[in-house]
Each structure stands twice: as C-alpha cells, then as structure tokens.
Design a protein around this motif. Structure first.
Motif, PDB file in Angstrom:
ATOM      1  N   SER A  37      57.588  24.082  45.797  1.00 25.43           N
ATOM      2  CA  SER A  37      56.629  23.916  44.705  1.00 25.43           C
ATOM      3  C   SER A  37      55.295  24.467  45.188  1.00 25.43           C
ATOM      4  CB  SER A  37      56.444  22.446  44.346  1.00 25.43           C
ATOM      5  OG  SER A  37      57.589  21.923  43.745  1.00 25.43           O
ATOM      6  N   VAL A  38      54.437  24.803  44.244  1.00 24.84           N
ATOM      7  CA  VAL A  38      53.090  25.256  44.593  1.00 24.84           C
ATOM      8  C   VAL A  38      52.119  24.195  44.090  1.00 24.84           C
ATOM      9  CG1 VAL A  38      51.346  27.055  44.311  1.00 24.84           C
ATOM     10  CG2 VAL A  38      53.753  27.670  44.451  1.00 24.84           C
ATOM     11  N   VAL A  39      51.262  23.725  44.997  1.00 27.17           N
ATOM     12  CA  VAL A  39      50.308  22.666  44.657  1.00 27.17           C
ATOM     13  C   VAL A  39      48.895  23.122  45.010  1.00 27.17           C
ATOM     14  CG1 VAL A  39      51.981  20.797  44.981  1.00 27.17           C
ATOM     15  CG2 VAL A  39      50.576  21.541  46.910  1.00 27.17           C
ATOM     16  N   TYR A  40      47.929  22.434  44.397  1.00 27.95           N
ATOM     17  CA  TYR A  40      46.537  22.667  44.780  1.00 27.95           C
ATOM     18  C   TYR A  40      46.306  22.038  46.145  1.00 27.95           C
ATOM     19  CZ  TYR A  40      45.618  24.193  40.036  1.00 27.95           C
ATOM     20  OH  TYR A  40      45.632  24.878  38.850  1.00 27.95           O
ATOM     21  N   GLY A  68      61.699  34.713  34.885  1.00 29.96           N
ATOM     22  CA  GLY A  68      61.825  33.591  35.804  1.00 29.96           C
ATOM     23  C   GLY A  68      60.521  32.844  36.057  1.00 29.96           C
ATOM     24  N   PHE A  69      59.400  33.434  35.655  1.00 23.44           N
ATOM     25  CA  PHE A  69      58.107  32.764  35.818  1.00 23.44           C
ATOM     26  C   PHE A  69      57.787  31.790  34.680  1.00 23.44           C
ATOM     27  CE2 PHE A  69      57.120  36.719  38.299  1.00 23.44           C
ATOM     28  CZ  PHE A  69      57.037  36.091  39.532  1.00 23.44           C
ATOM     29  N   LEU A  70      58.563  31.794  33.628  1.00 21.56           N
ATOM     30  CA  LEU A  70      58.277  30.936  32.475  1.00 21.56           C
ATOM     31  C   LEU A  70      58.305  29.452  32.823  1.00 21.56           C
ATOM     32  CD1 LEU A  70      60.078  32.801  29.565  1.00 21.56           C
ATOM     33  CD2 LEU A  70      57.623  32.667  30.057  1.00 21.56           C
ATOM     34  N   GLY A  71      59.034  29.088  33.873  1.00 26.34           N
ATOM     35  CA  GLY A  71      59.053  27.699  34.309  1.00 26.34           C
ATOM     36  C   GLY A  71      57.676  27.192  34.709  1.00 26.34           C
ATOM     37  N   ILE A  72      56.811  28.078  35.168  1.00 31.00           N
ATOM     38  CA  ILE A  72      55.458  27.686  35.548  1.00 31.00           C
ATOM     39  C   ILE A  72      54.688  27.175  34.326  1.00 31.00           C
ATOM     40  CG2 ILE A  72      53.253  28.522  36.472  1.00 31.00           C
ATOM     41  CD1 ILE A  72      54.865  30.605  38.053  1.00 31.00           C
ATOM     42  N   VAL A  73      54.971  27.756  33.177  1.00 29.83           N
ATOM     43  CA  VAL A  73      54.255  27.391  31.959  1.00 29.83           C
ATOM     44  C   VAL A  73      54.896  26.189  31.261  1.00 29.83           C
ATOM     45  CG1 VAL A  73      53.537  28.224  29.681  1.00 29.83           C
ATOM     46  CG2 VAL A  73      53.501  29.773  31.633  1.00 29.83           C
ATOM     47  N   PHE A  74      56.226  26.124  31.249  1.00 28.79           N
ATOM     48  CA  PHE A  74      56.908  25.154  30.395  1.00 28.79           C
ATOM     49  C   PHE A  74      57.456  23.916  31.099  1.00 28.79           C
ATOM     50  CE2 PHE A  74      57.310  29.139  27.953  1.00 28.79           C
ATOM     51  CZ  PHE A  74      56.601  28.744  26.841  1.00 28.79           C
ATOM     52  N   GLN A  75      57.472  23.877  32.405  1.00 30.69           N
ATOM     53  CA  GLN A  75      58.014  22.710  33.114  1.00 30.69           C
ATOM     54  C   GLN A  75      56.897  21.833  33.651  1.00 30.69           C
ATOM     55  OE1 GLN A  75      60.607  24.155  36.119  1.00 30.69           O
ATOM     56  NE2 GLN A  75      62.222  24.670  34.687  1.00 30.69           N
ATOM     57  N   ARG A  76      57.192  20.551  33.746  1.00 28.36           N
ATOM     58  CA  ARG A  76      56.200  19.597  34.246  1.00 28.36           C
ATOM     59  C   ARG A  76      55.820  19.892  35.692  1.00 28.36           C
ATOM     60  NH1 ARG A  76      55.864  15.342  37.308  1.00 28.36           N
ATOM     61  NH2 ARG A  76      58.074  15.207  37.762  1.00 28.36           N
ATOM     62  N   ASP A  77      56.805  20.247  36.520  1.00 28.00           N
ATOM     63  CA  ASP A  77      56.514  20.517  37.934  1.00 28.00           C
ATOM     64  C   ASP A  77      56.144  21.976  38.201  1.00 28.00           C
ATOM     65  OD1 ASP A  77      59.038  21.529  37.497  1.00 28.00           O
ATOM     66  OD2 ASP A  77      59.981  20.481  39.168  1.00 28.00           O
ATOM     67  N   ARG A  78      56.046  22.788  37.159  1.00 27.18           N
ATOM     68  CA  ARG A  78      55.541  24.162  37.222  1.00 27.18           C
ATOM     69  C   ARG A  78      56.244  25.013  38.284  1.00 27.18           C
ATOM     70  NH1 ARG A  78      51.580  23.911  33.649  1.00 27.18           N
ATOM     71  NH2 ARG A  78      50.209  22.140  33.552  1.00 27.18           N
ATOM     72  N   ARG A  79      57.550  24.952  38.319  1.00 25.90           N
ATOM     73  CA  ARG A  79      58.317  25.727  39.293  1.00 25.90           C
ATOM     74  C   ARG A  79      58.931  26.955  38.640  1.00 25.90           C
ATOM     75  NH1 ARG A  79      62.398  21.851  42.041  1.00 25.90           N
ATOM     76  NH2 ARG A  79      62.606  23.552  43.509  1.00 25.90           N
ATOM     77  N   GLY A 135      48.719  25.516  38.343  1.00 27.28           N
ATOM     78  CA  GLY A 135      48.944  26.093  37.031  1.00 27.28           C
ATOM     79  C   GLY A 135      49.204  27.583  37.065  1.00 27.28           C
ATOM     80  N   ALA A 136      49.571  28.108  35.906  1.00 26.62           N
ATOM     81  CA  ALA A 136      49.953  29.512  35.781  1.00 26.62           C
ATOM     82  C   ALA A 136      48.781  30.455  36.054  1.00 26.62           C
ATOM     83  CB  ALA A 136      50.522  29.767  34.390  1.00 26.62           C
ATOM     84  N   ALA A 137      47.599  30.130  35.550  1.00 27.04           N
ATOM     85  CA  ALA A 137      46.453  31.041  35.708  1.00 27.04           C
ATOM     86  C   ALA A 137      46.051  31.184  37.172  1.00 27.04           C
ATOM     87  CB  ALA A 137      45.277  30.548  34.875  1.00 27.04           C
ATOM     88  N   SER A 138      45.934  30.064  37.885  1.00 26.82           N
ATOM     89  CA  SER A 138      45.524  30.154  39.290  1.00 26.82           C
ATOM     90  C   SER A 138      46.598  30.840  40.128  1.00 26.82           C
ATOM     91  CB  SER A 138      45.193  28.773  39.848  1.00 26.82           C
ATOM     92  OG  SER A 138      46.259  27.884  39.664  1.00 26.82           O
ATOM     93  N   VAL A 194      52.179  26.418  49.224  1.00 28.57           N
ATOM     94  CA  VAL A 194      53.601  26.236  48.954  1.00 28.57           C
ATOM     95  C   VAL A 194      54.094  25.089  49.827  1.00 28.57           C
ATOM     96  CG1 VAL A 194      55.888  27.291  49.032  1.00 28.57           C
ATOM     97  CG2 VAL A 194      53.912  28.681  48.456  1.00 28.57           C
ATOM     98  N   VAL A 195      54.761  24.124  49.210  1.00 30.50           N
ATOM     99  CA  VAL A 195      55.348  22.986  49.924  1.00 30.50           C
ATOM    100  C   VAL A 195      56.782  22.828  49.441  1.00 30.50           C
ATOM    101  CG1 VAL A 195      53.144  21.776  50.239  1.00 30.50           C
ATOM    102  CG2 VAL A 195      54.500  21.343  48.192  1.00 30.50           C
ATOM    103  N   THR A 196      57.547  21.998  50.119  1.00 30.55           N
ATOM    104  CA  THR A 196      58.892  21.711  49.643  1.00 30.55           C
ATOM    105  C   THR A 196      58.791  20.931  48.340  1.00 30.55           C
ATOM    106  OG1 THR A 196      59.067  19.604  50.810  1.00 30.55           O
ATOM    107  CG2 THR A 196      59.788  21.577  52.012  1.00 30.55           C
ATOM    108  N   ALA A 197      59.891  20.820  47.638  1.00 29.89           N
ATOM    109  CA  ALA A 197      59.895  20.074  46.376  1.00 29.89           C
ATOM    110  C   ALA A 197      59.505  18.615  46.600  1.00 29.89           C
ATOM    111  CB  ALA A 197      61.258  20.176  45.707  1.00 29.89           C
ATOM    112  N   GLU A 198      59.676  18.125  47.840  1.00 27.35           N
ATOM    113  CA  GLU A 198      59.302  16.748  48.184  1.00 27.35           C
ATOM    114  C   GLU A 198      57.868  16.643  48.692  1.00 27.35           C
ATOM    115  OE1 GLU A 198      62.121  18.224  49.727  1.00 27.35           O
ATOM    116  OE2 GLU A 198      63.354  17.573  48.042  1.00 27.35           O
ATOM    117  N   GLY A 199      57.178  17.787  48.851  1.00 27.46           N
ATOM    118  CA  GLY A 199      55.782  17.770  49.269  1.00 27.46           C
ATOM    119  C   GLY A 199      55.544  17.998  50.750  1.00 27.46           C
ATOM    120  N   ARG A 200      56.567  18.320  51.514  1.00 29.42           N
ATOM    121  CA  ARG A 200      56.407  18.587  52.952  1.00 29.42           C
ATOM    122  C   ARG A 200      56.151  20.081  53.192  1.00 29.42           C
ATOM    123  NH1 ARG A 200      61.096  15.425  52.766  1.00 29.42           N
ATOM    124  NH2 ARG A 200      62.329  17.261  53.286  1.00 29.42           N
TER     125      ARG A 200
END
Length: 188
Positions: free
Chosen positions: A152-155, A131-142, A21-24, A100-106
């Motif tokens: 992508s950035v994942v936990y 350009g950071f607004l995608g983190i807030v408004f997109q499902r994949d937070r990119r 998420g955006a906060a973390s 940080v992982v690829t969009a496919e998770g690798r």
C-alpha cells in the motif's frame, strides 16, 4: 520564560499513515519519471562523450534502438526497485511525503520491491493504466501493482513535527539561559 502552547490534537494528527490519494501519487510518479529519464539521458550523454574521447567516434543509442529499449527498461527497473527496497520510497515519493509499505503497514522487502516494479510495468502497459483505477475507487487506494506485491502507499510526513518546527521559528531564537519547559507525559 516563554512557553509553547500544546497544539490541539486535530492539528497534530496530520495524514501520516493514511492511504495516499490519486493526485499525490500521480504527481510523485511524474516527478520520478522525469528524474529517471533525466538521469538516464545524462548517463547516455556522458557515456557518448567518453567513447568519443577514447575512440574518436560518436556512439548514440538512437542508432541501436533494441539496445536503447533494453537499456532503458533495465534502468527503470533498477531506479524503482532499488529505491523501494532500500527506503520504501522513490525520489518523487519522498518529495511528496509518500511511502510504500506492506498491506499490514510494515516496511517492504526486496522481493516486494521487485514484484511492485514488475506490477507497475504490467499496470502501465498491459492494462493501459486501467489497473490504477483502484487508487480512485477503493477505500485502501491500492492499484494493481499494489495487489501484485501486497503493498500500500501511505502518507509519511509527520505533521506534528512540522508544526513544532514552525512554532520554534515563530518564537524566534531563545535568549541566553532560557529553557523550553518539559512536561512528562501522563503515565497509564
């Protein structure tokens, strides 16, 4: 013999692999900026002390602003690119359980780390942060830098392992000769 109860599935899934998420991400980035600037300032101070020790003259980058900007830019590129290329996470991201992982998770490669760092500079300075607004408004937070690098950035923390460590501490040290019962996972 003491047995440890198996935690419920909702307690073991955690956030691992979910989009961050955006906060973390913001707090991790702030920690990275503080760490990178702190290291930069320390190195400049040590370099100044070494030059003064050898030559007797003090040298500061504030007297050479173009060199200071170029040095700081090179340092920031190195700070982020190297850490992303090696482990997929910076110091701040590691503290907050992000990767940080690829969009496919690798895992990402060096080229993607360079592109993401350049994309970060574009997102910060050319789009003034829009350009950071995608983190807030997109499902994949990119963000824009994620699209540029295909990342992508994942936990990345493992909530189940943390819970098991907590249970082990709560149960206390095992007495002599006690064993934790081991259950084979079901086959099939």
């Amino acid at each position: 013999m003491t047995t440890v109860p198996v935690p419920a599935p909702e307690q073991t899934v955690g956030r691992q692999g979910h989009y961050a998420g955006a906060a973390s991400r913001l707090v991790a980035f702030a920690l990275d900026v503080g760490a990178s600037w702190g290291i930069y300032t320390l190195v400049v101070a040590l370099l100044n002390a070494a030059i003064k020790l050898v030559t007797g003259h003090s040298y500061t980058l504030s007297n050479h602003q173009t060199l200071a900007v170029l040095t700081l830019t090179a340092w920031e590129l190195l700070y982020f690119t190297y850490q992303w290329a090696v482990s997929g996470k910076t110091l701040g991201m590691a503290v907050f359980g992000l990767q940080v992982v690829t969009a496919e998770g690798r895992p990402i490669n060096g080229r993607q780390a360079v592109l993401r760092t350049i994309g970060l500079a574009i997102t910060l300075f050319l789009t003034l942060g829009i350009g950071f607004l995608g983190i807030v408004f997109q499902r994949d937070r990119r963000a824009l830098d994620d699209f540029i690098a295909g990342t992508s950035v994942v936990y990345d923390w493992d909530a189940r392992a943390a819970r098991l460590r907590w249970i082990a501490r709560r149960e206390g040290p095992m007495g002599r000769g006690q064993q934790i019962p081991f259950q084979q996972p079901p086959k099939g």
